[in-house]
Design an enzyme around this catalytic site. Sequence first.
Site, PDB file in Angstrom:
ATOM      1  N   GLU A 161      10.666  -4.321   4.660  1.00 45.18           N
ATOM      2  CA  GLU A 161      10.844  -5.713   4.240  1.00 45.18           C
ATOM      3  C   GLU A 161      10.507  -5.888   2.761  1.00 45.18           C
ATOM      4  O   GLU A 161      11.244  -6.528   2.002  1.00 45.18           O
ATOM      5  CB  GLU A 161       9.921  -6.642   5.056  1.00 45.18           C
ATOM      6  N   LYS A 181       9.219  -0.565  14.124  1.00 43.38           N
ATOM      7  CA  LYS A 181       9.830  -0.099  12.872  1.00 43.38           C
ATOM      8  C   LYS A 181      10.849   1.000  13.161  1.00 43.38           C
ATOM      9  O   LYS A 181      11.953   1.012  12.636  1.00 43.38           O
ATOM     10  CB  LYS A 181       8.758   0.474  11.937  1.00 43.38           C
ATOM     11  N   GLY A 217      -4.782  -2.148   5.274  1.00 42.30           N
ATOM     12  CA  GLY A 217      -3.960  -3.280   4.819  1.00 42.30           C
ATOM     13  C   GLY A 217      -4.611  -4.629   5.063  1.00 42.30           C
ATOM     14  O   GLY A 217      -4.707  -5.463   4.164  1.00 42.30           O
ATOM     15  N   ARG A 218      -5.100  -4.851   6.291  1.00 41.82           N
ATOM     16  CA  ARG A 218      -5.659  -6.169   6.611  1.00 41.82           C
ATOM     17  C   ARG A 218      -7.061  -6.371   6.049  1.00 41.82           C
ATOM     18  O   ARG A 218      -7.648  -7.432   6.229  1.00 41.82           O
ATOM     19  CB  ARG A 218      -5.640  -6.387   8.120  1.00 41.82           C
ATOM     20  N   LYS A 236       0.837  -1.203   0.000  1.00 44.46           N
ATOM     21  CA  LYS A 236       0.000   0.000   0.000  1.00 44.46           C
ATOM     22  C   LYS A 236       0.871   1.253   0.000  1.00 44.46           C
ATOM     23  O   LYS A 236       0.675   2.154  -0.790  1.00 44.46           O
ATOM     24  CB  LYS A 236      -0.914  -0.034   1.228  1.00 44.46           C
ATOM     25  N   GLU A 267      -4.861  -7.226  15.204  1.00 45.48           N
ATOM     26  CA  GLU A 267      -4.346  -5.912  14.837  1.00 45.48           C
ATOM     27  C   GLU A 267      -5.471  -4.873  14.895  1.00 45.48           C
ATOM     28  O   GLU A 267      -5.236  -3.701  15.152  1.00 45.48           O
ATOM     29  CB  GLU A 267      -3.711  -5.938  13.444  1.00 45.48           C
ATOM     30  N   HIS A 286      -4.530 -33.366  17.975  1.00 41.58           N
ATOM     31  CA  HIS A 286      -3.394 -34.159  18.467  1.00 41.58           C
ATOM     32  C   HIS A 286      -2.299 -33.253  19.001  1.00 41.58           C
ATOM     33  O   HIS A 286      -1.150 -33.675  19.121  1.00 41.58           O
ATOM     34  CB  HIS A 286      -2.880 -35.054  17.338  1.00 41.58           C
TER      35      HIS A 286
HETATM   36  C1  G6Q Z   1      -2.436  -3.958   8.059  1.00 42.08           C
HETATM   37  C2  G6Q Z   1      -1.207  -3.340   8.497  1.00 42.08           C
HETATM   38  C3  G6Q Z   1       0.050  -3.998   7.999  1.00 42.08           C
HETATM   39  C4  G6Q Z   1       0.386  -3.675   6.545  1.00 42.08           C
HETATM   40  C5  G6Q Z   1       1.836  -4.075   6.286  1.00 42.08           C
HETATM   41  C6  G6Q Z   1       2.249  -3.865   4.857  1.00 42.08           C
HETATM   42  O1  G6Q Z   1      -3.535  -3.554   8.296  1.00 42.08           O
HETATM   43  O2  G6Q Z   1      -1.250  -1.999   8.241  1.00 42.08           O
HETATM   44  O3  G6Q Z   1       0.041  -5.388   8.165  1.00 42.08           O
HETATM   45  O4  G6Q Z   1      -0.483  -4.322   5.682  1.00 42.08           O
HETATM   46  O5  G6Q Z   1       2.674  -3.382   7.157  1.00 42.08           O
HETATM   47  O6  G6Q Z   1       2.103  -2.527   4.497  1.00 42.08           O
HETATM   48  P1  G6Q Z   1       2.256  -2.081   3.013  1.00 42.08           P
HETATM   49  O7  G6Q Z   1       1.174  -2.707   2.227  1.00 42.08           O
HETATM   50  O8  G6Q Z   1       2.183  -0.594   3.026  1.00 42.08           O
HETATM   51  O9  G6Q Z   1       3.607  -2.582   2.533  1.00 42.08           O
END
Ligand code: G6Q
Length: 540
Positions: free
Chosen positions: A222, A507, A277-278, A216, A363, A394
């Site tokens: 990463e 971060k 994001g989620r 996003k 989250e 199990h």
């Molecule tokens: C989700 C969070 C988080 C996000 C990641 C990746 O709701 O905000 O998990 O999706 O940190 O972010 P980017 O899509 O910006 O790389």
Amino acid sequence: MSNSPKMLLSSTALIQTPEWKALSAHRAEMDGVSMRDLFTRDSHRFGKMSVGIPGLFVDYSKHRATEETLRLLTNLARSRDVEGWRDRMFSGEKINTTEGRAVLHTALRAPKEANIRVDGENVMPFIRETLEKIRVFTESVRVGEWTGFTGAPIRDVVNIGIGGSDLGPYMACEALKPFAAPNLTMHFVSNVDGTHMAEVLKKVHPKTTLFVVASKTFTTQETMANASIAKAWLVDALKNPACVARHFVALSTNAKAVTEFGIDEANMFPFREWVGGRYSVWSAIGLSVALSIGFDNFQKFLDGAQAMDAHFRTAPLEQNIPVILALLGVWYRNFWGMESYAVLPYEQYLHRFPAYLQQCDMESNGKSVDRDGVRVDYATGPILFGEPGTNGQHAFYQLIHQGTSVIPCDFIACRETYNPLGDLHKLLLANFLAQPQALMQGRTLAEAGGNPQKVFEGNRPSTSILLDRLDPFSLGMLIALYEHKVFVQGIIWNINSYDQWGVELGKVLAGNILDVWDGKKDTSSLDGSTAGLLARLRGA
Ligand code: G6Q
């Protein structure tokens, strides 16, 4: 934003409300009430405490709850204005107050003719255009028209993303494998541990691999590090920087950063800041899913979520599936002090579903400051975990059956299977039925032949969710069900389910440690433990 008086409630005010107090009093009355007895007393309990919509059925009769419990819980939901907040979310109001954003993942799957406005603009034309771009692109990759730089068709897709840009598409691709194109293999790289990328690169060939950089913000450390490694690997193999245009696409809100990275805006699939994001698998972030299962199936996935949205918007709270699940969660979390919650799919294709839900739930509702900036004086989101059944039986189910913690469970199964090998599906479903039964009934000392080790207290709650079959439509419904469950709980707890400030601090500190590592800063900002560990890692 609404100026509803409900918003002005402070945290303490929640537990002072008559609806909350009525539930506390009722909780005391429920001491010693056993589900076994409730079933014996009322032969219609299952019928009264189950609800379905086409393709999805929910049994919530195995709970420490009576009709009175549900009535009081529903009163609480009404008093918190869940219906008003729901309508405000769907209409595009900026209910993510800490980030000043609308929360519109529901618009991504809304009927095409909908008119949903953010800052005066109807967002639906943009959504339709992006979907069309996704359709054209994914179809051309799938039929081999879109080729790699050397003219070879694409055979492997590597989704590079993390968190919301990984968990949703990865979970959905795994869940929908029976619908996957046989000529495309999907890979997901999220971890900044080089092992993740290295192991995928061993399996794929530069000429036939498409990298989908899903981010996003397009600034996530990463993802950007992994995308750079992939780009260098590709250019090194194909010996021409121009190859990036045929092997890299971006899913992002940040066109500037995408082009700076070297991906043409023509190969970028956009979405907007009002998609969290989620909650983003419905947006361009779902491109890998569309590549794998095809656009028509991706549309069915959106349609399934839309069906759950319609149910959530229109069903009375008493028969509203996400609301019922949310309220039972509040009942256990706040009135019984239960801290955990297990989601147990009896469907191997859903093996990443608990991991996905962990993010969606934890989250979103892992917050301890309310919308008004006040520290809450009640519990919020539970610790969610899970694994597919029967594997979990199990492993950790022992604690669920006989441990000192009571853990409400969601059992999920599908009536049909894509893999009818011998009697396996019946065996699986028998276990899906037996576990909730055992949790509810338990085994008394007498039934255990007087052996206390073999006693099961029972009275342990669970919900059973049945899908006719796992397909794009039903997966869409299932995910949307949990999204809305999380939403309702956030409203009741007066927290903002749509920010994630908790992710930020780590971060920032990682950046500081890198500076110390590179000698740009001295160690004075580090505590003794961190400085000591860093020294060992550097071999000093
Ligand atoms: C989700 C969070 C988080 C996000 C990641 C990746 O709701 O905000 O998990 O999706 O940190 O972010 P980017 O899509 O910006 O790389």
